[in-house]
Design a protein around this motif. Structure first.
Motif, short mmCIF file in Angstrom:
data_model
loop_
_atom_site.label_atom_id
_atom_site.label_comp_id
_atom_site.label_asym_id
_atom_site.label_seq_id
_atom_site.Cartn_x
_atom_site.Cartn_y
_atom_site.Cartn_z
N LEU A 278 28.27 -20.66 -37.38
CA LEU A 278 29.09 -20.11 -38.46
C LEU A 278 30.31 -20.99 -38.72
N PHE A 279 30.92 -21.49 -37.66
CA PHE A 279 32.09 -22.34 -37.81
C PHE A 279 31.72 -23.69 -38.43
N LYS A 280 30.53 -24.21 -38.08
CA LYS A 280 30.08 -25.47 -38.65
C LYS A 280 29.87 -25.36 -40.16
N GLN A 281 29.48 -24.16 -40.62
CA GLN A 281 29.25 -23.94 -42.04
C GLN A 281 30.55 -23.88 -42.83
N LYS A 282 31.61 -23.34 -42.21
CA LYS A 282 32.87 -23.15 -42.92
C LYS A 282 34.03 -23.18 -41.93
N GLN A 283 34.99 -24.05 -42.18
CA GLN A 283 36.16 -24.16 -41.30
C GLN A 283 37.39 -23.72 -42.10
N GLU A 284 37.79 -22.49 -41.87
CA GLU A 284 38.90 -21.91 -42.63
C GLU A 284 39.79 -21.10 -41.70
N LYS A 285 41.08 -21.32 -41.78
CA LYS A 285 42.02 -20.68 -40.88
C LYS A 285 41.96 -19.15 -40.99
N ALA A 286 41.84 -18.65 -42.22
CA ALA A 286 41.91 -17.21 -42.43
C ALA A 286 40.65 -16.47 -42.01
N SER A 287 39.50 -17.15 -42.00
CA SER A 287 38.25 -16.42 -41.76
C SER A 287 37.43 -16.90 -40.57
N THR A 288 37.37 -18.20 -40.31
CA THR A 288 36.46 -18.68 -39.25
C THR A 288 37.16 -19.25 -38.02
N PHE A 289 38.45 -19.54 -38.09
CA PHE A 289 39.15 -20.03 -36.90
C PHE A 289 39.03 -19.04 -35.75
N ILE A 290 39.05 -17.75 -36.07
CA ILE A 290 38.98 -16.71 -35.05
C ILE A 290 37.71 -16.82 -34.22
N LEU A 291 36.68 -17.50 -34.74
CA LEU A 291 35.43 -17.66 -33.99
C LEU A 291 35.65 -18.46 -32.71
N ALA A 292 36.57 -19.43 -32.74
CA ALA A 292 36.88 -20.21 -31.54
C ALA A 292 37.54 -19.33 -30.49
N VAL A 293 38.42 -18.45 -30.95
CA VAL A 293 39.07 -17.51 -30.03
C VAL A 293 38.03 -16.54 -29.46
#
Length: 317
Positions: A278-293
């Motif tokens: 999911l992160f590879k598809q879209k790197q956005e602070k508001a929506s996908t950064f939380i995936l790393a956390v």
């Protein structure tokens, strides 16, 4: 500054990057050495949480002061100072209070433990300041992932284990003007390998953050690792940080450092792999950064659960 703006200013959800290693080091000491001191645990908790919040606050304040462009790329949303229109005097006062709490708790902990905690804590304090402040802050260089991973992933685990079991790992005493240092090399190495998933997971959080900000960072002359190696290579690195972490868990099991229960953690590879895609598809602070956390929490919370279960089994048996 109200509670909502404060929590956004210090980015409370990202504090799991320090709290999880803290709990892991504590459980490591309980599992491997069966030692625990309540007062030391409480003092380190207060000092560590305050310091982590202060570091984030300084980083956000410094970015605000240095930014050549404070509009666009979602800056108005993810920078709390701009979003909540915080007064600069309030921001500075908040940073000072957090730093004072961190220093006070740290000094109190040193009186309970010894010189080594003072040296490691002082070094961490210095790196935390240099991470966000100075002529060339670490966070504005391609070294942020390395420093954040090592100091938050290893040093925190080391100290949180050491304060309960200093005689088992390292002994540092000042006697008659001389420093006496005794190191159990194997225990230090075991503790380092135990820390690798936390080191790489925290580096992954920083890497994801920098990937999301890559366009803004170029605009503001913030030369992070993704700016140097490019978005594509940064995404490849992001993926392999996690896979190496799982390989390390297996090595720890073979070495006898992890309990056999650790095999259950391999099941978390399924949702973790999905988050990576999911992160590879879209790197956005508001929506996908939380995936790393979420990936960091997923893997390391599972480790905490396994270690906690192992500690309980040891107590029963």
């Amino acid at each position: 500054m109200n509670i909502k703006s404060f929590l956004r200013f210090v980015e409370l959800p990202t504090k799991v990057a320090s709290m999880i290693p803290f709990l892991m080091g504590t459980l490591y000491a309980l599992y491997r050495f069966e030692d625990f001191y309540v007062l030391r645990f409480g003092l380190m908790f207060v000092s560590l949480l305050s310091f982590d919040m202060a570091t984030t606050a300084i980083n956000n304040y410094y970015d605000f002061k240095k930014a050549s462009k404070t509009h666009g790329y979602g800056y108005e949303t993810h920078n709390a100072i701009v979003h909540f229109k915080l007064k600069e005097s309030t921001v500075v006062a908040t940073i000072v209070i957090l730093q004072a709490l961190a220093a006070g708790g740290g000094i109190a902990l040193v009186t309970q433990t010894g010189l080594l905690v003072f040296l490691l804590g002082g070094l961490s304090f210095l790196i935390g300041i240099l991470y966000s402040f100075g002529p060339i802050p670490i966070s504005r260089m391609p070294l942020g992932e390395l420093f954040s991973g090592l100091f938050m992933g290893f040093v925190i685990i080391f100290i949180s284990a050491y304060i309960h079991t200093d005689e088992h790992v390292v002994s540092l005493l000042l006697q008659n003007g001389w420093v006496s240092l005794n190191i159990n090399i194997m225990e230090v190495l075991y503790l380092f390998w135990f820390s690798v998933p936390a080191i790489l997971g925290i580096a992954g959080i920083m890497l994801a953050n920098n990937i999301c900000d890559i366009d803004e960072d170029v605009e503001n002359r913030r030369y992070t690792l993704p700016v140097y190696i490019g978005r594509r290579n940064a995404l490849v690195l992001f993926k392999y940080l996690y896979y190496v972490s799982y390989l390390d868990l297996v090595v720890l099991l073979i070495l006898g450092i992890n309990p056999i229960l650790v095999l259950a953690i391999l099941l978390t590879l399924i949702p973790l792999h999905r988050n990576i895609d999911l992160f590879k598809q879209k790197q956005e602070k508001a929506s996908t950064f939380i995936l790393a956390v979420k990936n960091f929490v997923l893997m390391n919370a599972a480790r905490i659960a396994v270690l906690g279960a192992a500690v309980l089994l040891n107590m029963i048996m």
